[in-house]
Design a protein around this motif. Sequence first.
Motif, PDB file in Angstrom:
ATOM      1  N   LYS A 200       0.836  -1.208   0.000  1.00 37.91           N
ATOM      2  CA  LYS A 200       0.000   0.000   0.000  1.00 37.91           C
ATOM      3  C   LYS A 200       0.868   1.255   0.000  1.00 37.91           C
ATOM      4  O   LYS A 200       0.614   2.202  -0.765  1.00 37.91           O
ATOM      5  CB  LYS A 200      -0.931  -0.007   1.212  1.00 37.91           C
ATOM      6  CG  LYS A 200      -1.820   1.215   1.306  1.00 37.91           C
ATOM      7  CD  LYS A 200      -2.720   1.164   2.539  1.00 37.91           C
ATOM      8  CE  LYS A 200      -3.570   2.428   2.653  1.00 37.91           C
ATOM      9  NZ  LYS A 200      -4.461   2.374   3.853  1.00 37.91           N
ATOM     10  N   ILE A 201       1.880   1.277   0.859  1.00 39.79           N
ATOM     11  CA  ILE A 201       2.759   2.445   0.940  1.00 39.79           C
ATOM     12  C   ILE A 201       3.582   2.579  -0.339  1.00 39.79           C
ATOM     13  O   ILE A 201       3.795   3.693  -0.838  1.00 39.79           O
ATOM     14  CB  ILE A 201       3.691   2.354   2.168  1.00 39.79           C
ATOM     15  CG1 ILE A 201       2.873   2.354   3.462  1.00 39.79           C
ATOM     16  CG2 ILE A 201       4.674   3.511   2.183  1.00 39.79           C
ATOM     17  CD1 ILE A 201       2.011   3.575   3.671  1.00 39.79           C
ATOM     18  N   TYR A 202       4.034   1.457  -0.888  1.00 39.50           N
ATOM     19  CA  TYR A 202       4.770   1.508  -2.146  1.00 39.50           C
ATOM     20  C   TYR A 202       3.917   2.144  -3.245  1.00 39.50           C
ATOM     21  O   TYR A 202       4.402   2.971  -4.036  1.00 39.50           O
ATOM     22  CB  TYR A 202       5.191   0.104  -2.577  1.00 39.50           C
ATOM     23  CG  TYR A 202       6.651  -0.201  -2.341  1.00 39.50           C
ATOM     24  CD1 TYR A 202       7.646   0.532  -3.001  1.00 39.50           C
ATOM     25  CD2 TYR A 202       7.038  -1.221  -1.487  1.00 39.50           C
ATOM     26  CE1 TYR A 202       8.988   0.250  -2.785  1.00 39.50           C
ATOM     27  CE2 TYR A 202       8.384  -1.503  -1.267  1.00 39.50           C
ATOM     28  CZ  TYR A 202       9.352  -0.767  -1.925  1.00 39.50           C
ATOM     29  OH  TYR A 202      10.679  -1.031  -1.716  1.00 39.50           O
ATOM     30  N   ASN A 203       2.643   1.766  -3.302  1.00 38.94           N
ATOM     31  CA  ASN A 203       1.748   2.320  -4.318  1.00 38.94           C
ATOM     32  C   ASN A 203       1.556   3.824  -4.126  1.00 38.94           C
ATOM     33  O   ASN A 203       1.501   4.580  -5.103  1.00 38.94           O
ATOM     34  CB  ASN A 203       0.400   1.602  -4.281  1.00 38.94           C
ATOM     35  CG  ASN A 203       0.481   0.197  -4.848  1.00 38.94           C
ATOM     36  OD1 ASN A 203       1.315  -0.082  -5.714  1.00 38.94           O
ATOM     37  ND2 ASN A 203      -0.365  -0.706  -4.372  1.00 38.94           N
ATOM     38  N   GLN A 204       1.457   4.267  -2.877  1.00 38.04           N
ATOM     39  CA  GLN A 204       1.345   5.702  -2.603  1.00 38.04           C
ATOM     40  C   GLN A 204       2.630   6.420  -2.996  1.00 38.04           C
ATOM     41  O   GLN A 204       2.602   7.541  -3.528  1.00 38.04           O
ATOM     42  CB  GLN A 204       1.044   5.926  -1.123  1.00 38.04           C
ATOM     43  CG  GLN A 204      -0.340   5.464  -0.694  1.00 38.04           C
ATOM     44  CD  GLN A 204      -0.559   5.650   0.798  1.00 38.04           C
ATOM     45  OE1 GLN A 204       0.369   5.963   1.546  1.00 38.04           O
ATOM     46  NE2 GLN A 204      -1.795   5.450   1.236  1.00 38.04           N
TER      47      GLN A 204
END
Length: 226
Positions: A200-204
């Motif tokens: 999720k953080i990687y996508n953000q």
Amino acid sequence: MLDFYADWWGGCIRLDADTFTDSQIIKNADKYISLKIDVDIPENKILSEEFNVSSIPQNIFVNANGNEVDRIIGYLPPEEYKIKVLNILNGEGTVSDLKNKLSNNPNDVELLYTLGEKLEQMGEYSEAAINYHNILKINSDTRFSELANFNLVKIKLIDGNTEPLITYLNENPDSENLSSGFKLLTRHFRKEENIDMEVKIYNQWISNFPNDSNVLNSYAWRMSEL
């Protein structure tokens, strides 16, 4: 001087090949004793933890009692490394020096921030946080205030509290620390083996920096592992 290194890491290899072979660096090395600490050797883990070594290379200068005086983090070319070493040997810009200067200028936010960062590197997080809070008390509108705010939530992440940093990133989309914050969070969730949050953080992160080659490479590399 304790030289924390690993044989396989590029920064350590360059430091050995380019910087430590410089004639002036070799000459200055006569003024202190150097000890290489391979972080991959299990027996050295305790020493690495004692000196809060979280990245390499790190050159930590200690006094006769084994207490840290200052440290040099990462690769530096010979000229920059020489200046850093001479400053340390002359007691300039060290924790002790900064504390003395701060006693005469307690409202100097740059001194407060510089000292806070050094204390943070040493693992003295509570004392570092005091410096950052003092910056916010003095002036909340300077660049150092933003940096202090970021470092405060970063310290909370070290204690395992992710919410302050996530909130900071959501509320400060124009922060110069935005990419660094996403990087810290991905590393944290990877260490915690929380793959869902890591992704999720990687996508953000990639959504905010779609043209950053370092972010794209990090994303592609990690996704290939999952």
